[in-house]
Design a protein around this motif. Sequence first.
Motif, PDB file in Angstrom:
ATOM      1  N   HIS A  29     -22.538  16.936  16.729  1.00 55.81           N
ATOM      2  CA  HIS A  29     -21.318  17.856  17.467  1.00 55.81           C
ATOM      3  C   HIS A  29     -20.606  16.555  18.330  1.00 55.81           C
ATOM      4  CE1 HIS A  29     -23.653  20.835  15.854  1.00 55.81           C
ATOM      5  NE2 HIS A  29     -22.383  21.687  16.029  1.00 55.81           N
ATOM      6  N   LEU A  31     -18.614  15.846  21.576  1.00 56.46           N
ATOM      7  CA  LEU A  31     -18.698  16.598  22.810  1.00 56.46           C
ATOM      8  C   LEU A  31     -18.074  15.746  23.655  1.00 56.46           C
ATOM      9  CD1 LEU A  31     -21.262  15.159  24.348  1.00 56.46           C
ATOM     10  CD2 LEU A  31     -22.653  16.608  22.787  1.00 56.46           C
ATOM     11  N   ARG A 157     -21.059  11.601  20.127  1.00 53.59           N
ATOM     12  CA  ARG A 157     -21.913  12.609  20.054  1.00 53.59           C
ATOM     13  C   ARG A 157     -22.892  12.284  21.364  1.00 53.59           C
ATOM     14  NH1 ARG A 157     -27.341  10.345  18.631  1.00 53.59           N
ATOM     15  NH2 ARG A 157     -27.080   8.229  17.546  1.00 53.59           N
TER      16      ARG A 157
HETATM   17  O1  C5P Z   1     -29.520  12.831  19.266  1.00 53.68           O
HETATM   18  P1  C5P Z   1     -30.729  13.836  19.414  1.00 53.68           P
HETATM   19  O2  C5P Z   1     -32.042  13.473  18.597  1.00 53.68           O
HETATM   20  O3  C5P Z   1     -30.806  14.099  20.994  1.00 53.68           O
HETATM   21  O4  C5P Z   1     -30.251  15.164  18.910  1.00 53.68           O
HETATM   22  C1  C5P Z   1     -31.041  16.243  18.579  1.00 53.68           C
HETATM   23  C2  C5P Z   1     -30.090  17.325  17.865  1.00 53.68           C
HETATM   24  O5  C5P Z   1     -29.374  17.994  18.530  1.00 53.68           O
HETATM   25  C3  C5P Z   1     -29.399  16.491  16.615  1.00 53.68           C
HETATM   26  O6  C5P Z   1     -29.937  16.516  15.491  1.00 53.68           O
HETATM   27  C4  C5P Z   1     -28.281  17.669  16.542  1.00 53.68           C
HETATM   28  O7  C5P Z   1     -28.859  18.963  15.785  1.00 53.68           O
HETATM   29  C5  C5P Z   1     -27.998  18.131  18.005  1.00 53.68           C
HETATM   30  N1  C5P Z   1     -27.030  17.498  18.382  1.00 53.68           N
HETATM   31  C6  C5P Z   1     -25.741  17.665  18.145  1.00 53.68           C
HETATM   32  N2  C5P Z   1     -24.642  16.853  18.834  1.00 53.68           N
HETATM   33  C7  C5P Z   1     -24.948  16.237  19.581  1.00 53.68           C
HETATM   34  C8  C5P Z   1     -26.332  15.810  20.038  1.00 53.68           C
HETATM   35  C9  C5P Z   1     -27.208  16.604  19.597  1.00 53.68           C
HETATM   36  O8  C5P Z   1     -25.491  18.435  17.180  1.00 53.68           O
HETATM   37  N3  C5P Z   1     -23.885  15.486  20.056  1.00 53.68           N
END
Ligand code: C5P
Length: 286
Positions: A29, A31, A157
């Motif tokens: 996502h 953010l 992200r």
């Molecule tokens: O990057 P990380 O391994 O910490 O992210 C874990 C999960 O959290 C991702 O696979 C996704 O499902 C969600 N996520 C997301 N958007 C982000 C960060 C994490 O959807 N900006």
Amino acid sequence: MSRRTVRREAPAKINVFLRVLAAREDGYHDLESLVVPTSLADVITVRDAEALRVEVHGASELTGEVPAGGLNLALVAALALGDACPGAGGAEIVVEKRIPVAAGLGGGSADAAATILALNELWGCGVDEATLAELCERIGSDVPAMLVGGPVLMSGRGELVAPARVEPFHWVLVHFDFGVRSPDAYRWWDEAGGGTGPDPSALLDAAAGGDAEALGPLLFNDLEGPVFARHPVVSEAKEWLLSAGALGAVMSGSGSSVVGLARDETHARAIAGSLPGSIVVSAPPA
Ligand code: C5P
């Protein structure tokens, strides 16, 4: 001969606001978030050794269990740096755990960033900052922010980080013995129809100006609604903090921890006194 040792703090973070903009094609996502390091920190110590090995000390009721195997982010970080560093050898990595696990406080990500920095020094890799940031991005979305060592405005992200000015504030941290997995929290946000919070300009001004009274009511996290719906106790913690006199309270990251903003340290101690198990932290560290 005594072995060379490098030691670094790995501070927990809190998200003063977290705004989810949109789901992306790649499963992440977009953010925007103000990510601020706190005075609560793990400590990472690395020493020369024949092989690569991670030990986790101090995992307790407070912190929860930390994986010592392949899922340990300090180990993942060491392997990632090893690939980029011709001088890489073995290392003994000791993680002294103080940050609750899967609590929205970035403990694993902080350990990863601190391990990369410590091993870059121990192994004499001389890997530059931009490459370290790329390695961190591959390890996890929160890790680039933790590499900076100060407050950052995070976007994309999580990989786009810009230093932000934030005066030290005192917070009361309430944590639980269960975590929320970030993939779940983001999926619940999708399922709920994906609300996006307000433009954070006023919040950023209050944070930069050290104005706790103005900052309190502006704190927000778009993942709160979806997480509160599954874990009402997290929502109750926010209510406890507010009824104990916090100027504002917000869930950190994807939860489960909640932080309440105090006027000053004395006020924070008074609030914490009425909430057993809560901790006073300063963020950024005073
Ligand atoms: O990057 P990380 O391994 O910490 O992210 C874990 C999960 O959290 C991702 O696979 C996704 O499902 C969600 N996520 C997301 N958007 C982000 C960060 C994490 O959807 N900006």
